[in-house]
Design an enzyme around this catalytic site. Structure first.
Site: not given
Ligand code: NDP
Length: 487
Positions: A151, A282, A461
């Protein structure tokens, strides 16, 4: 014209993989492939670690002031290239340019600047113990890994690498495969600013590449932003080598609007906290609890402003303030939550459908959606949707609404609107959330720590304390007198 192909960024330059495997990146507003990216295979992974070891040796030996000076050059370059970088984010994420060109790069640069300023302030302790004494040193952890969500791709890369690099660590970052280009641009800027090769490497790919980072024995810490479920896998994998972790995970945050609130202001906060970045934030306040006496005026104003002021369309058009969701799959997920809201008895106040704006007919848009007549046990009220779907609920009693607001396994953010200063603080102190706002919503300056309670995260953070999360304390005891020994 052929589709551009980006390679992994290792040791200050692009490095070809051996497998030849790539993945496609689509513009969510047009549904077209805009470029391809090479996946980090075994050869890239090995090169990334070797390079980071070399980078760490050089970077950690520099004085904090010298590191700070270089990071500030990177900050200047980020600001100079604001519009060009904002366009990268718009094309990758589908978010409106009017947001990206004043928020995404700015807030990323702010955080690197903040930690560059703090780097030279890291102090150890010294204390006498009789004639002997000890002192402590704050040393960097070594090689840290960052794994980002889609995002705020460039901002997330800055928020993670800023404190890590300021403290003297090397960093390997894996962006989401939906949005991989921003991190590459940041890597190029770091090199141009004078950050030594290997200090910031970018590896590309899906979950497997992230998984590799979390399990690698040479990596000392993982800072992750993403879903709660993925976060749990990351923590479990990091535990195999006892890595330090920072987890920035999802939320389902409440905003409580009391009877004395300024309705116009509260509606502004609710709209910002649900429709900015088309709802993909988020900390969004997706559960809005409105006092019974204010309910009707609140939803009248909300409906009128949502229907009049939101302009969906080509995100590059500066008049557009509402963009496309990240992917077709995500659009379908958000629409399925809307169906569940309807089938579980909520009433649609506005929105509720996919959109196909004339200027971006193939984009993955979902209309800004507001449900009323919601109950606490509905899926739309309990689960993170990560799209433009707001649930409005009614309350009458302060203690009761606090209980309802806290009845979730998540605890990322919360907000309160009231003119009563005592009530504002009394209520906020009882809400189980890490990031709270009073008569505001969403502001996140570099100085303010952010992170979740409960299953929304571990660690923080931004803010001063984050630098500590990227260092380890070494205690050194100095003997000034002869050792007394029974042997
Ligand atoms: P995901 O959990 O699907 O993915 C996050 C990252 O983790 C991506 O780079 C993904 O790779 C990677 N990933 C996937 N599986 C694994 C694994 N088993 N081990 C290590 N890395 C892995 O989240 P989204 O990208 O869909 O993002 C949305 C989510 O993020 C929402 O729940 C949102 O609330 C949260 N979020 C939280 C924030 C905060 O500061 N608290 C800020 C922004 C978002 P790939 O996608 O390339 O497969």
């Amino acid at each position: 014209m052929s589709t551009p192909v980006y390679q992994n960024f290792i040791h200050g330059q692009f490095l070809a993989n051996q497998s030849g495997n790539t993945f496609d990146v689509k513009n969510p507003a047009t549904d077209t492939v805009i470029y391809k990216v090479e996946i980090a295979d075994e050869s890239i992974q090995q090169a990334a670690i070797k390079s980071a070891q070399q980078g760490f040796a050089q970077w950690s030996a520099m004085t904090p002031v010298a590191r700070s000076r270089i990071l500030l050059k990177a900050v200047a370059l980020l600001r100079e290239r604001n519009d060009e970088l904002a366009l990268v984010e718009v094309l990758d994420t589908g978010k409106p340019m009017q947001e990206a060109n004043c928020v995404d790069i700015e807030t990323g640069a702010d955080v690197i600047e903040y930690f560059a300023g703090l780097a030279p302030t890291q102090l150890g302790q010294q204390q006498m113990v009789g004639d002997d004494f000890y002192y402590t040193r704050k040393e960097p952890l070594g090689i840290c890994a960052g794994i980002g969500a889609w995002n705020y791709p460039l901002q997330i890369a800055c928020w993670k690498s800023g404190p890590a690099l300021a403290a003297g660590n090397a960093f390997i970052f894996k962006p989401s495969e939906e949005t991989p280009l921003g991190a590459i641009k940041l890597a190029e800027i770091f090199i141009e600013a004078g950050v030594p090769a290997g200090v910031f490497n970018v590896v590309q790919g899906a979950g497997e590449v992230g998984q590799w980072l979390t399990a690698h024995p040479q990596i000392d810490k993982v800072s992750f932003t993403g879903e709660v479920g993925t976060g749990k896998k990351v923590v479990a994998s990091a535990a195999s080598t006892l890595k330090d972790v920072t987890m920035e995970l999802g939320g389902k945050s409440p905003l409580i609007v009391f009877e004395d609130a300024n309705v116009e202001q509260a509606v502004s906060a609710a709209m910002l906290g649900n429709f900015y970045t088309q709802g993909e934030i988020c900390t969004n306040c997706t559960r809005i609890y409105v006092h019974k006496t204010l309910y009707q005026s609140f939803i009248d104003e909300l409906k009128a402003r949502t229907e009049k002021n939101i302009i969906a369309g080509d995100p590059q058009d500066l008049n557009v303030n509402f963009g496309a969701l990240i992917s077709k799959k995500h659009q379908e997920l958000v629409l399925s939550y809307i169906d569940s809201g309807l089938s579980q008895g909520a009433t649609l106040l506005t929105g509720g459908t996919a959109l196909s704006p004339a200027s971006a007919p193939n984009g993955y848009f979902v209309a800004p959606t507001v449900f009323v007549d919601c109950h606490d046990d509905m899926s739309i009220v309990k689960e993170e949707i990560f799209g433009p779907v707001m649930s409005v609920l009614v309350f009458e009693d302060e203690d009761d609404v606090i209980k309802r607001a806290n009845a979730t396994h998540l605890g990322l953010a919360a907000g309160v609107f009231t003119q009563d200063i005592k009530r504002a603080h009394r209520v906020i102190h009882q809400l189980q959330a890490g990031i709270c706002w009073i008569n505001a919503y969403g502001n996140s300056p570099a100085e303010m720590p952010v992170g979740g309670y409960k299953q929304s995260g571990i660690g923080r953070e931004n803010g001063v304390e984050t630098l500590d999360h990227y260092t380890q304390t070494k205690s050194i005891y100095v003997g000034m007198s002869d050792i007394e020994s029974p042997f």
